[in-house]
Scaffold this active site. Sequence first.
Site, short mmCIF file in Angstrom:
data_model
loop_
_atom_site.label_atom_id
_atom_site.label_comp_id
_atom_site.label_asym_id
_atom_site.label_seq_id
_atom_site.Cartn_x
_atom_site.Cartn_y
_atom_site.Cartn_z
N LYS A 53 40.44 32.73 9.86
CA LYS A 53 41.43 32.82 10.29
C LYS A 53 41.61 31.52 11.29
CE LYS A 53 42.88 37.24 9.39
NZ LYS A 53 44.20 37.66 9.78
N SER A 78 42.62 42.20 15.43
CA SER A 78 41.51 43.24 15.98
C SER A 78 40.62 42.26 16.10
CB SER A 78 41.95 44.10 14.39
OG SER A 78 41.09 42.98 13.35
N GLU A 204 40.67 45.34 -0.84
CA GLU A 204 40.64 46.04 0.05
C GLU A 204 40.02 47.30 0.43
OE1 GLU A 204 44.67 46.63 0.89
OE2 GLU A 204 44.99 47.97 -1.26
N GLY A 208 42.04 52.39 2.56
CA GLY A 208 43.35 51.83 2.52
C GLY A 208 43.93 50.40 2.23
N ASP A 210 46.68 50.07 0.46
CA ASP A 210 48.00 49.91 0.88
C ASP A 210 48.71 48.74 -0.08
OD1 ASP A 210 48.39 47.33 2.56
OD2 ASP A 210 46.13 48.30 2.96
N SER A 304 34.90 36.13 3.69
CA SER A 304 35.83 35.08 4.63
C SER A 304 35.64 35.94 6.43
CB SER A 304 37.14 36.62 4.96
OG SER A 304 36.65 37.23 5.43
#
Length: 319
Positions: A53, A78, A204, A208, A210, A304
Amino acid sequence: MRLPTYGDVARAAERVHGAAHRTPVLTSRTADAASGAQLFFKCENFQRMGAFKFRGAYNAIAALDEAQRRAGVLAFSSGNHAQAIALSARLQGVHAVIVMPEDAPAAKLAATRGYGGEVITYNRFQEDREVISARIAHERGMVLIPPYDHPEVIAGQGTAALELFEDVGALDALYVCVGGGGLISGCALATAELSPGCAVYGVEPEAGNDAQQSLRSGAIVTISVPRTIADGAQTTHLGQYTFPIIREHVRDILTVSDAQLVEAMKFFAQRMKIVVEPTGCLGAAAVFAAGRELEGKRVGVVLSGGNVDLAGYAALIAN
């Protein structure tokens, strides 16, 4: 709305050079033997503040004009984007406000404050972080930098894959974790340019999926906040920028269970002597679950991040 391109990733690489760590690519004979493939782990758990990030956050702030810098930046996250914005803002002399869930890992809350970020908490199961953040940004006149659906954030994240290809050459497949899609979008842009024959797979949590539903239905699917140990992937939908890039450049979205994430965490701790957080293990867990399906291939896996609450981490890998 202009979608980011590989050119934006290349410019981001210039901006983050000297600020972001060029993280190592590690290999494992044990993992290679089990899969029959050559696996290359891009270790963003060694990135500044412990996750990829930092790349997107630093790039987004570096792209601001002077008036925007004076106004300050606001983010919601988060944990990892929160820390990334807080640290990147401090390094560039910009004030940062971070909206974080009250149940975020204690280590991530403490680190965000430690980097100088002003933290405002909310209940992720009862309140909408985007609504809260938009209100505060408007009231204070700050620049909102979301965790994934932002062109400069996407471009910055793509520098992880750019470095991977520079270090190891072309690949047959690349596995990347998926939350809101910022990392995989940026990595997919880099892949299309630098290793066009490489298939990109997103991974994922089962709880979750999606992104999987969105890719297969052809429209953004929104779900309830998933309950999973992969806290960095507890997003409810892809973004207006990330979804079109994923549709064009990602081969498929896969899912793994929390139990598979724990097994991957154990592998990295026991065999490779590194700490990888649950979200960071998504891509690796999918590769490990593939068995011999990848035999003979050169496969990249983005780890990550490595930001964990030590007590929780120890409890997970002790069983």
